[in-house]
Design a protein around this motif. Structure first.
Motif, PDB file in Angstrom:
ATOM      1  N   ASN A  89      -9.407  21.101  47.012  1.00 20.99           N
ATOM      2  CA  ASN A  89      -9.321  21.490  48.554  1.00 20.99           C
ATOM      3  C   ASN A  89     -10.615  22.845  48.367  1.00 20.99           C
ATOM      4  O   ASN A  89     -11.243  23.349  47.415  1.00 20.99           O
ATOM      5  N   PHE A  90     -11.884  23.053  49.093  1.00 23.37           N
ATOM      6  CA  PHE A  90     -12.893  23.710  49.522  1.00 23.37           C
ATOM      7  C   PHE A  90     -12.972  25.390  48.790  1.00 23.37           C
ATOM      8  O   PHE A  90     -13.470  26.341  47.824  1.00 23.37           O
ATOM      9  N   ALA A  91     -11.187  25.591  49.086  1.00 26.93           N
ATOM     10  CA  ALA A  91     -11.368  27.599  48.531  1.00 26.93           C
ATOM     11  C   ALA A  91     -10.570  27.605  46.881  1.00 26.93           C
ATOM     12  O   ALA A  91     -11.641  28.072  46.507  1.00 26.93           O
ATOM     13  N   GLY A  92     -10.264  26.390  46.978  1.00 27.02           N
ATOM     14  CA  GLY A  92     -10.551  25.775  45.365  1.00 27.02           C
ATOM     15  C   GLY A  92     -11.634  26.168  44.408  1.00 27.02           C
ATOM     16  O   GLY A  92     -12.013  26.904  43.844  1.00 27.02           O
ATOM     17  N   ILE A  93     -12.431  25.213  45.596  1.00 27.10           N
ATOM     18  CA  ILE A  93     -13.812  25.155  44.878  1.00 27.10           C
ATOM     19  C   ILE A  93     -15.081  26.356  44.847  1.00 27.10           C
ATOM     20  O   ILE A  93     -15.826  26.995  43.590  1.00 27.10           O
ATOM     21  N   LEU A  94     -14.938  27.042  45.920  1.00 28.44           N
ATOM     22  CA  LEU A  94     -15.275  28.569  45.985  1.00 28.44           C
ATOM     23  C   LEU A  94     -14.352  29.801  44.836  1.00 28.44           C
ATOM     24  O   LEU A  94     -15.338  30.213  44.260  1.00 28.44           O
ATOM     25  N   ALA A  95     -13.621  29.404  45.137  1.00 30.10           N
ATOM     26  CA  ALA A  95     -12.754  30.320  43.535  1.00 30.10           C
ATOM     27  C   ALA A  95     -13.206  29.580  42.386  1.00 30.10           C
ATOM     28  O   ALA A  95     -13.855  31.141  41.400  1.00 30.10           O
ATOM     29  N   ASP A  96     -13.230  28.680  42.038  1.00 25.78           N
ATOM     30  CA  ASP A  96     -14.567  28.488  40.732  1.00 25.78           C
ATOM     31  C   ASP A  96     -15.330  29.163  40.912  1.00 25.78           C
ATOM     32  O   ASP A  96     -15.306  29.886  39.738  1.00 25.78           O
ATOM     33  N   LEU A  97     -16.329  29.241  41.271  1.00 23.66           N
ATOM     34  CA  LEU A  97     -17.829  29.307  41.541  1.00 23.66           C
ATOM     35  C   LEU A  97     -17.438  30.502  41.339  1.00 23.66           C
ATOM     36  O   LEU A  97     -18.724  31.534  40.687  1.00 23.66           O
ATOM     37  N   TYR A 102     -18.622  35.824  38.523  1.00 25.34           N
ATOM     38  CA  TYR A 102     -18.123  37.233  37.805  1.00 25.34           C
ATOM     39  C   TYR A 102     -17.556  37.596  36.531  1.00 25.34           C
ATOM     40  O   TYR A 102     -17.350  38.964  35.339  1.00 25.34           O
ATOM     41  N   ASN A 103     -16.996  35.528  36.634  1.00 29.30           N
ATOM     42  CA  ASN A 103     -16.941  36.125  34.443  1.00 29.30           C
ATOM     43  C   ASN A 103     -15.630  37.189  34.149  1.00 29.30           C
ATOM     44  O   ASN A 103     -15.798  37.591  33.238  1.00 29.30           O
ATOM     45  N   PRO A 104     -14.705  37.671  34.887  1.00 33.40           N
ATOM     46  CA  PRO A 104     -13.021  38.039  34.547  1.00 33.40           C
ATOM     47  C   PRO A 104     -12.802  38.532  33.443  1.00 33.40           C
ATOM     48  O   PRO A 104     -12.173  36.378  33.478  1.00 33.40           O
ATOM     49  N   GLN A 105     -12.397  38.960  32.270  1.00 31.90           N
ATOM     50  CA  GLN A 105     -12.063  38.906  31.331  1.00 31.90           C
ATOM     51  C   GLN A 105     -10.006  39.362  31.281  1.00 31.90           C
ATOM     52  O   GLN A 105     -10.362  40.504  31.680  1.00 31.90           O
TER      53      GLN A 105
END
Length: 478
Positions: A89-97, A102-105
């Motif tokens: 879904n589009f929300a999941g794609i945005l979340a990956d971007l 931000y690349n949080p650890q």
């Protein structure tokens, strides 16, 4: 060398990427479902010389997207009726971007407190959906169902052998036995290999005529087990088997595990999504009595790979299993009542996996997911009904949208399914798989895409009928 590029360059690059991705996302059905597997052509496409000094962004982007578009099974295709690989879904794609940027650890709480708290909230929410008590549960996001099942095995071992973290496997007084259906996912075999127990300690229980784990035979195996040498470690029930979508008798399995004091794990990687539907949730009855659960959000929740969850009703078992102290991890949160992610998971460094689910829920809500899951279940029923009307026989029985089928006239013909399958895949207009049931090769079609409608199902049936007719002509000519 500027790794960041400048603002103008970034905007130009992103514009090109987004344009190509949008073309794919909005017009996936126009593509072939699967590629031509020409290994020489694929390897010849790779840009090896450019790896030394790099190349222009436009060339690199076009190259990668062309490669993925030409040489991949397009699981986002509405006529992909294959394994549990849905359209993202589009929300999941945005979340990956967002996560990549931000690349949080998430190894330590203080490094990414918002992200960690989001995932902890989701763990409690899913625990509640599955019938666990929020205040008495724990869990963790994992890279996939295999890691979640491995986590379950490790937790069961630490529950049964509290000293195993110090003494290891050689400190066990008895050999632990894992019981599961012969239809259980093969990640169980991989898990015992990783742990070092060996596959001989897996007791594969035959299935009933309904393809469920035979609980009578399970009890027989438990009664005849040599308890001087072996100890029953865990029983694994499956909620949505990979082949036929079968849900084991979870109530009965739970009762057996309670009587024999065995860890009860439910692999609900696929079928767990049913808890989001008031219509389907009752079919998972008994899962709330399990010790742990595996659930893949990247299956029925349609978020990008890999987004899985391990849940348990033992709120101290993850810390007991994975807990460790180090002199170098940040201690900015000393004094706060928080749990450190790296002490409760197989993973150490870990990305913000849960954002794909969180953002999806923020945009669509639990109610939106219920509608989507009910739609796919309805499409599964529609496919069964239309197949029967066209003379096909349904070979499995499940409320989940997994359909295994053949024709009565082809049951004794070992070549027909492969012939039809080969032609359909060659055409590249649909994708489905084969699965044997009682020695009979059947077609397996699973509704995995929320955009699949009656239109795509009718097109699939038309293909099946056409190829079946073509096979009859070929046989008669011979």
């Amino acid at each position: 060398m500027q790794f960041d590029f400048n603002k103008t360059e970034r905007e130009k690059i992103l514009e090109r990427v987004f344009e190509k991705l949008e073309n794919f996302y909005s017009d996936t059905k126009s593509l072939k479902t699967n590629p031509d597997l020409n290994i020489d052509a694929i390897r010849g496409l790779l840009l090896q010389e450019e790896l030394e000094f790099g190349t222009q962004p436009e060339k690199a982007i076009d190259h990668v997207i062309n490669g993925l578009e030409t040489y991949a099974v397009h699981t986002p295709h509405p006529k992909y009726f294959g394994l549990f690989n849905p359209r993202s879904n589009f929300a999941g794609i945005l979340a990956d971007l967002i996560t990549a940027t931000y690349n949080p650890q998430l190894a330590g709480w203080s490094h990414a407190p918002f992200a960690v708290e989001v995932e902890d909230l989701l763990i409690r929410e899913f625990s509640d959906k599955f019938g666990y008590k929020k205040e008495q549960t724990d869990g963790v996001f994992t890279s996939g169902g295999a890691e979640a099942n491995l986590t379950a095995l490790l937790c069961a071992l630490n529950h049964r052998y509290p000293n195993i973290t110090e003494e290891g496997l050689i400190g066990m007084d008895k050999k632990p036995v894992i019981f599961c259906s012969k239809e259980a996912h093969h990640s169980i075999q991989k898990a015992v290999k990783i742990v070092g127990l060996g596959t001989k300690l897996i007791k594969s229980i035959p299935i009933t005529g309904e393809s469920k784990l035979d609980t009578i035979l399970l009890e027989q195996e438990l009664k005849k087990l040599d308890y001087e040498v072996y100890a029953p470690l865990m029983v694994i029930g499956t909620a949505g088997t990979t082949g036929t979508g079968t849900i084991d008798n979870l109530h009965k399995l739970s009762d057996i595990c309670q009587r024999y004091d065995i860890w009860f794990h439910v692999d609900a990687a696929y079928g767990g999504g049913a808890v989001l539907s008031s219509e389907l949730k009752p079919y998972l009855g008994g899962i709330e009595k399990s010790d742990s659960i595996t659930f893949d959000a990247h299956k029925w929740m349609s978020v990008p790979m890999g987004t899985s969850i391990f849940l348990t009703q033992h709120d101290d078992i993850l810390e007991n299993t994975f807990g460790i102290s180090t002199p170098y991890m940040p201690k900015d949160d000393d004094g706060l009542k928080v749990a450190q992610p790296f002490t409760r998971s197989i993973q150490w460094s870990r990305r913000f996996i849960g954002l794909k689910v969180y953002l999806s829920l923020l945009l669509y809500g639990w109610k939106g997911y219920e509608q989507i899951i009910n739609h796919q279940a309805e499409m599964g029923r529609y496919l069964k009904r239309r197949l029967r009307e066209e003379g096909w026989s349904i070979m499995n029985d499940t409320v989940l949208p997994v359909v295994c089928f053949t024709r009565e006239e082809f049951v004794n013909d070992m070549h027909i399914t492969q012939y039809i399958m080969d032609n359909i895949l060659k055409n590249g207009t649909s994708w489905l798989s084969l699965y044997p049931i009682d020695g009979i090769p059947t077609f397996r079609a699973c509704i995995t895409n929320y955009n699949t409608t009656e239109v795509e199902i009718e097109e699939l049936i038309e293909e099946l009928n056409r190829e079946a007719a073509s096979y009859r002509i070929t046989v008669n000519q011979v």
